[in-house]
Design an enzyme around this catalytic site. Structure first.
Site, PDB file in Angstrom:
ATOM      1  N   ASN A 219       0.843  -1.193   0.000  1.00 21.58           N
ATOM      2  CA  ASN A 219       0.000   0.000   0.000  1.00 21.58           C
ATOM      3  C   ASN A 219       0.879   1.245   0.000  1.00 21.58           C
ATOM      4  OD1 ASN A 219       0.482   0.762   2.931  1.00 21.58           O
ATOM      5  ND2 ASN A 219      -0.371  -1.297   3.168  1.00 21.58           N
ATOM      6  N   ASP A 288      -4.279  -6.239   4.191  1.00 26.10           N
ATOM      7  CA  ASP A 288      -5.409  -7.025   4.695  1.00 26.10           C
ATOM      8  C   ASP A 288      -5.436  -8.436   4.122  1.00 26.10           C
ATOM      9  OD1 ASP A 288      -6.432  -4.927   6.259  1.00 26.10           O
ATOM     10  OD2 ASP A 288      -7.407  -4.043   4.509  1.00 26.10           O
ATOM     11  N   LYS A 298       9.721 -16.702 -10.221  1.00 28.79           N
ATOM     12  CA  LYS A 298       8.943 -15.674 -10.910  1.00 28.79           C
ATOM     13  C   LYS A 298       7.889 -16.319 -11.804  1.00 28.79           C
ATOM     14  CE  LYS A 298       9.301 -11.910 -14.241  1.00 28.79           C
ATOM     15  NZ  LYS A 298      10.181 -11.121 -15.132  1.00 28.79           N
ATOM     16  N   PHE A 332      -4.532   2.898  14.555  1.00 26.74           N
ATOM     17  CA  PHE A 332      -4.772   3.932  13.555  1.00 26.74           C
ATOM     18  C   PHE A 332      -5.801   3.421  12.555  1.00 26.74           C
ATOM     19  CE2 PHE A 332      -1.167   5.910  15.343  1.00 26.74           C
ATOM     20  CZ  PHE A 332      -1.063   7.200  14.845  1.00 26.74           C
ATOM     21  N   LYS A 346     -13.883  -0.019  15.035  1.00 27.96           N
ATOM     22  CA  LYS A 346     -12.552  -0.631  15.070  1.00 27.96           C
ATOM     23  C   LYS A 346     -11.985  -0.615  16.485  1.00 27.96           C
ATOM     24  CE  LYS A 346      -8.078  -0.465  12.673  1.00 27.96           C
ATOM     25  NZ  LYS A 346      -7.328   0.154  11.566  1.00 27.96           N
ATOM     26  N   LYS A 350     -11.346  -4.154  18.391  1.00 31.33           N
ATOM     27  CA  LYS A 350      -9.939  -4.535  18.546  1.00 31.33           C
ATOM     28  C   LYS A 350      -9.380  -4.184  19.920  1.00 31.33           C
ATOM     29  CE  LYS A 350      -9.386  -4.404  13.583  1.00 31.33           C
ATOM     30  NZ  LYS A 350      -8.528  -4.201  12.420  1.00 31.33           N
TER      31      LYS A 350
END
Length: 413
Positions: A219, A288, A298, A332, A346, A350
């Protein structure tokens, strides 16, 4: 930054000595008090009277010419200076400094001082590249002497290359930056240390989930927020350990760092210190999903489409929330809509103590920026919504709040 600073300017005998006049003038204009020592050969290029007029103080050239009988000049100047600047620094004075020689006023003073020293070398390109000079510069750097790299261009000897003394304007800027950093360090050292004795782990950056040896899922996390959190925790006295995935910036100096790749690597690194940690700040952006199968080699193109089966990665924050006993857990959440709804969900799901949420669609709040706009939640809901701030200031606020919560200080205290 230079107001009231005591700068001892040493001028040695190279053609760049003519720049010493401009340098002395600019330092005094910036508020510094300047005293000058010249070598005998420097006086062949520029007069003592010039630098005396610009500095408004006598210029020293002879170790045995004691202008004030109440003091020994080279000892007095060595003790007086906040910074000694040698500009230009010839190969000769560099060699004397490296080997502890003291046969004139400047080299004797340098041997007697405990003040920081900054050199601005200036010489012929071949002299600058000579192994003896390079060795001497390296030796001085290892002793803490600061170097102002010479520039490249046409030299007075007619050669083109590296060896020109840096321009006076740039040297003054570097000195201002040096004293500015000292001031910043002093403020950091003098501020309260509410996290002294606390162990803090900060995760930062993006995790990488391999598809094959050359491809992966990741990300846009840069690591800036996590690194800012780590620096803020350290400034508040904590023993900090950064566990970082892929980042777009260099990590802060002086903080212990462990590099990891995958989400599982990151979890294992955190859990290895879980029993000893007081605060965990999960600022990393963990993928995720990961490929169900990771190819050993490869993958080659075999058609117009590729189907990749993904499975959920371990939810590190949720797992830590289930396992925590005394640990203070900060999560976060980067959202694009319904920030409060998703943040509170969240946090409760959590079992975080604090949840820092931001809408990454807002200007100045996305990945890779130097600023952020965050809202902080606890089990009772919104604690505070912060305006657009630098990530550094945001991090300081978050860690001060964590310190207060650990100490049992009410938010309105």
């Amino acid at each position: 930054m230079l107001t009231g600073k005591k700068i001892l300017l040493g001028v040695s005998g190279g053609i760049a000595a003519f720049k010493a006049a401009s340098l002395c003038s600019k330092l005094t204009q910036a508020g510094a008090e300047v005293r000058v020592i010249m070598t005998e050969s420097a006086t062949r290029f520029i007069t003592e009277l010039t630098l005396q007029s610009l500095s408004k103080h006598p210029v020293y050239t002879d170790t045995f010419d004691e202008k004030d009988p109440s003091v020994i000049a080279h000892i007095d100047l060595a003790d007086w200076a906040d910074l000694i600047l040698i500009a230009p620094a010839t190969a000769n004075i560099i060699g004397k400094m490296a080997h502890g020689l003291a046969d004139d006023m400047l080299s004797t003073t340098l041997l007697a001082t405990e003040a920081p020293i900054m050199l601005a070398p200036a010489m012929n390109v071949h002299m600058y590249q000579h192994p003896a000079v390079l060795h001497n510069l390296e030796l001085l750097s290892s002793r803490g002497v600061m170097m102002i790299e010479p520039g490249s261009g046409l030299l007075a000897c007619g050669y083109v290359g590296k060896g020109r003394m840096e321009e006076p304007e740039s040297i003054v800027q570097l000195i201002e930056q040096y004293f500015g950093q000292l001031e910043q360090n002093y403020r950091a050292e003098s501020q309260p240390k509410p996290l002294l004795g606390r162990k803090v782990i900060v995760t930062a950056g993006a995790t990488v989930e391999r598809i094959d040896p050359v491809r992966y899922i990741t990300n846009d996390s840069s690591g800036k927020m996590g690194f800012a959190i780590a620096m803020a925790a350290q400034q508040l006295g904590a023993d900090v350990h950064i566990i970082a995935g892929s980042t777009q910036i260099d990590p802060p100096d002086g903080i212990f760092l462990t590099r990891v790749e995958s989400g599982m690597d990151m979890y294992n690194a955190v859990i290895a210190e879980w029993d000893q940690v007081d605060i965990v700040v999960k600022a990393a952006a963990v993928a995720d999903y990961r490929p169900k199968e990771q190819a050993v080699r490869k993958m080659k193109k075999t058609g117009d489409a590729l189907t990749l089966e993904l499975v959920k990665t371990l939810d590190i924050l949720e797992t830590l929330g289930q396992q925590k006993t005394r640990q203070f857990l900060i999560g976060f959440a980067a959202e694009t809509n319904d920030v409060e709804k998703y943040a509170m969900g969240k946090l409760l799901r959590k079992n975080c103590d604090l949840l820092v949420a931001n809408d990454v669609t807002l200007e100045g709040a996305g990945f890779g920026t130097d600023t952020n706009v965050v809202s902080i939640y606890d089990h009772n809901g919104l604690v505070v919504g912060l305006p657009l701030m630098s990530k550094k200031d945001t991090a300081t606020y978050i860690m001060n709040l964590a310190a207060e919560r650990l100490a049992g200080v009410p938010d309105n205290a």
